[in-house]
Design a protein around this motif. Structure first.
Motif, PDB file in Angstrom:
ATOM      1  N   THR A 177      -6.716  -7.834   5.591  1.00  0.00           N
ATOM      2  CA  THR A 177      -5.949  -8.941   6.149  1.00  0.00           C
ATOM      3  C   THR A 177      -6.708  -9.430   7.385  1.00  0.00           C
ATOM      4  N   ALA A 178      -6.137 -10.352   8.116  1.00  0.00           N
ATOM      5  CA  ALA A 178      -6.836 -10.912   9.274  1.00  0.00           C
ATOM      6  C   ALA A 178      -7.184  -9.811  10.286  1.00  0.00           C
ATOM      7  N   ASP A 179      -6.262  -8.872  10.501  1.00  0.00           N
ATOM      8  CA  ASP A 179      -6.451  -7.886  11.570  1.00  0.00           C
ATOM      9  C   ASP A 179      -6.715  -6.471  11.085  1.00  0.00           C
ATOM     10  N   HIS A 180      -6.424  -6.203   9.830  1.00  0.00           N
ATOM     11  CA  HIS A 180      -6.490  -4.829   9.365  1.00  0.00           C
ATOM     12  C   HIS A 180      -7.134  -4.694   7.996  1.00  0.00           C
ATOM     13  N   VAL A 181      -7.578  -3.458   7.735  1.00  0.00           N
ATOM     14  CA  VAL A 181      -7.964  -3.068   6.377  1.00  0.00           C
ATOM     15  C   VAL A 181      -7.043  -1.925   5.970  1.00  0.00           C
ATOM     16  N   TYR A 182      -6.402  -2.065   4.821  1.00  0.00           N
ATOM     17  CA  TYR A 182      -5.526  -1.010   4.313  1.00  0.00           C
ATOM     18  C   TYR A 182      -6.149  -0.401   3.060  1.00  0.00           C
ATOM     19  N   VAL A 183      -6.185   0.906   3.016  1.00  0.00           N
ATOM     20  CA  VAL A 183      -6.639   1.594   1.802  1.00  0.00           C
ATOM     21  C   VAL A 183      -5.472   2.443   1.321  1.00  0.00           C
ATOM     22  N   VAL A 184      -5.089   2.295   0.053  1.00  0.00           N
ATOM     23  CA  VAL A 184      -3.959   3.048  -0.504  1.00  0.00           C
ATOM     24  C   VAL A 184      -4.498   3.955  -1.614  1.00  0.00           C
ATOM     25  N   LEU A 185      -4.276   5.247  -1.478  1.00  0.00           N
ATOM     26  CA  LEU A 185      -4.876   6.224  -2.399  1.00  0.00           C
ATOM     27  C   LEU A 185      -3.812   7.130  -3.016  1.00  0.00           C
ATOM     28  N   PRO A 186      -4.043   7.644  -4.213  1.00  0.00           N
ATOM     29  CA  PRO A 186      -3.083   8.567  -4.834  1.00  0.00           C
ATOM     30  C   PRO A 186      -3.121   9.942  -4.159  1.00  0.00           C
ATOM     31  N   GLY A 187      -2.028  10.686  -4.251  1.00  0.00           N
ATOM     32  CA  GLY A 187      -1.919  11.971  -3.581  1.00  0.00           C
ATOM     33  C   GLY A 187      -2.627  13.143  -4.243  1.00  0.00           C
ATOM     34  N   PRO A 188      -2.599  13.253  -5.582  1.00  0.00           N
ATOM     35  CA  PRO A 188      -3.245  14.427  -6.184  1.00  0.00           C
ATOM     36  C   PRO A 188      -4.739  14.447  -5.868  1.00  0.00           C
ATOM     37  N   PRO A 189      -5.253  15.511  -5.242  1.00  0.00           N
ATOM     38  CA  PRO A 189      -6.660  15.544  -4.836  1.00  0.00           C
ATOM     39  C   PRO A 189      -7.638  15.249  -5.975  1.00  0.00           C
ATOM     40  N   ARG A 190      -7.315  15.700  -7.199  1.00  0.00           N
ATOM     41  CA  ARG A 190      -8.258  15.454  -8.283  1.00  0.00           C
ATOM     42  C   ARG A 190      -8.348  13.979  -8.669  1.00  0.00           C
TER      43      ARG A 190
END
Lengths: 414, 414
Positions: free
Chosen positions: A141-154
């Motif tokens: 976005t203008a001010d931020h970068v968001y990274v969304v990741l799944p929880g299971p480590p594999r």
């Protein structure tokens, strides 16, 4: 740019799982020199998650959210972030098709919650999930970068390695190329191995050198930074040679994702040789590991699980008298197991495993005593005695790994 | 009362260590039913630590700070908290003497920083460190309780067990006893299972109800709080019955640390019945799992790994013509594998596993197609067709688990 990691999951707050994901991501941030001043864990609660995101936005520009992408109704990370940013959720076609295919394969009805796993936030790049069903997002976005990741480590680890790391490199303008080489070793303890490399580890800079436990193998990872891959590889080469030379007896090959079993199966395939086994304490584990590798059928067709003495006699023709005289935990019984199985299945190699998994002793031998025999067509049978450490199933796993090492050593000399 | 854990340490932010301390403390909080909505990690920085404490004070009454009590100049947790609360630091005489004795022993000069390890915050109770040198604090103010703990787990764990847990019990007035019961299920996905229990999960209070993946089983944990164990168990009983009733086809037993394999081996032992197997795609994995349980030898003596068609013919006497006609991935071949292995080893039960592990299809069948047969002495052979999801080795693992479930279902009805 500052970064901040938010792990989402009530199971972390309840102490049911350790937040190893945060460490993995933190390491990658450190690697790129991105400062990170906070990590937060918050439950699967939209209001508290929203507050946590809002706080992180005040402190940091790069916000990494991990967990809460699954199929249950309390998995709400993407929905919460989307609502907070006033953006819509859209369905990714590739992920949706994967869900449908998966549903067909298991032939069961799919709760509609499952579909949310294919959602991404409007305007974000989709981070494909090569292992599971829930996709991630990368949103600027203008001010931020968001990274969304799944929880299971594999699921999270490969997504970070293959899809987040390159984007971090781009974000930080790291023209630097990073090249890693993983050398693997078996049959030496990690601390003994580190002793052998103490001077190299002490003076490391570029390449760096680090040791890892990889199942029953030990990995030595050499990592070099340079302006291009060729230069990085040239920096690594002499150190890799030095490490291999010092530990040549224990060397089992190269490659981050490979194991000793891969090496053995590949060598057998290259040389068009076949293998079988008769297993007592390991009870099928050696053969089951062989079959983990796709395409094993060209070098492995089957074998024997001979757990009790009577079955060793019945299936392998080992005389009851021999077992009585030598005891079942003996070089002789291991030898006969290897030779009989090889002969019956008519393979190039046959392995025999007999020993004491524990916890109790057997045939007067303490737990951890294991004889492994390697028979080969038109050749002498080699029998080796091992004293393996650990609990029952560690002893069994180590015995299997030791069998693979014996076969590996034979194969690379052929 | 709500609690919040703050781990202090730049090494966690850099990903150099995993924050296992937070998990350990979170578990203790859960044990006492103290809700915890946040965990934070912050570096050894007085300003950011102060802000983090101030935020925690707004959200929670019990604030647990871990780490930053050591001898180096960047260990500032006690100093920062004391300054924030406008309280003095005082030296604990016992801890100070211990420091002096230690200094004599190592015969090195002691930087004055070291002395800070013996400090406690004015008005707090000292938490002695039985393993190391840095003492902890337990401080009650009008609105909050602060617990300050050392970072090294070997120092923190005993301090929590012996000095914090009793205080938490006192704090919560826990004459309260917490009792948990774990019910296990197999053969249903976690989201479908959660659907079946949605109303119970929605209205949960005491007992609480939560689902977990436990290998290939799904666990449903019921947790009740009461004044004594008997009352807690009485609260759990009807809900446990309800959950079991709704999911009776998938129920595989009770117990946090047990698995389906434990149940099967115990049932076989109780009924003095034996088992064998002939394994194709699983290649020994079913038998290897049986042998994971100590004492399996009373019910399992051995069996067959018949990976290739020719070995199915050689070792099990399955006619090549049958394999050709029915194909190797068929109910008939699974049946013959189960029956022949049972007959040869002369056991009560025999299992046959044949199918397509993948990634490629086999005999015209897609990956995940698996036939499992269960033969029993003087009884009909049951053959079941499965469509299993996942990669090659997940299919193999699920096939093995499905075989154990078939055997379990037969055994509990005997």
């Amino acid at each position: 740019m500052q970064a901040e990691i938010i792990a989402v999951g009530t199971e972390i707050l309840l102490g049911e799982i350790v937040n190893t994901n945060a460490q993995y991501v933190a390491k990658q941030l450190a690697r790129f020199g991105i400062p990170s001043f906070y990590q937060t864990v918050v439950g699967d609660n939209p209001q508290r998650l929203t507050e946590t995101i809002a706080l992180a936005e005040k402190r940091s520009q790069l916000i990494i959210l991990i967990g809460g992408l699954g199929p249950t109704p309390d998995d709400l990370t993407k929905q919460t972030l989307a609502a907070h940013l006033q953006k819509r959720l859209l369905a990714d076609q590739v992920a949706l098709e994967k869900l449908v295919t998966w549903q067909k394969q298991i032939k069961k009805e799919m709760p509609t919650n499952n579909l949310a796993q294919a959602d991404y936030i409007e305007g974000s790049e989709v981070l494909a999930n090569d292992v599971g069903l829930a996709i991630g997002c990368y949103l600027k976005t203008a001010d931020h970068v968001y990274v969304v990741l799944p929880g299971p480590p594999r699921e999270m680890l490969p997504m970070v390695d293959h899809q987040v790391v390159p984007r971090l490199a781009q974000l930080t303008g790291a023209k630097q190329v990073i090249v890693s080489k993983m050398l693997r070793f078996f049959g030496i303890g990690e601390s003994l191995l580190a002793d052998q490399l103490a001077d190299l580890i002490g003076q490391q800079r570029n390449p760096t050198i680090a040791t890892y436990l990889k199942g029953y193998e030990i990995g030595v990872r050499l990592t070099a930074y340079a302006t291009d891959a060729q230069t990085a590889e040239a920096i690594i080469a002499p150190l890799a040679q030095e490490v291999r030379d010092r530990l040549s007896d224990f060397y089992t090959g190269e490659g981050e994702e490979r194991t000793l079993v891969d090496e053995v199966v590949d060598l057998l395939k290259q040389r068009q040789l076949s293998v079988t086994a008769a297993e007592s304490l390991t009870a099928g584990l050696f053969q089951a590991k062989l079959a983990e590798i796709s395409g094993t059928s060209t070098v492995f067709s089957g074998g024997f699980v001979t757990y009790a003495d009577a079955v060793k006699t019945q299936l392998l023709g080992i005389p009851a008298k021999t077992i009585e005289r030598e005891t079942v935990v003996s070089a002789e019984v291991a030898r006969l197991m290897a030779e009989s199985s090889r002969k019956q299945i008519d393979t190039e190699f046959g392995l025999g495993f007999t020993g004491v998994a524990g916890p109790d002793e057997l045939a007067g031998q303490p737990a951890g005593t294991v004889f492994i025999a390697l028979a080969q067509r038109d050749d002498d049978t080699q029998v080796q005695l091992f004293h393996l450490a650990g609990q029952r199933n560690e002893v069994r796993e180590r015995a299997v790994a030791s069998g693979f090492k014996m076969l590996y050593d034979r194969l690379i000399k052929m």
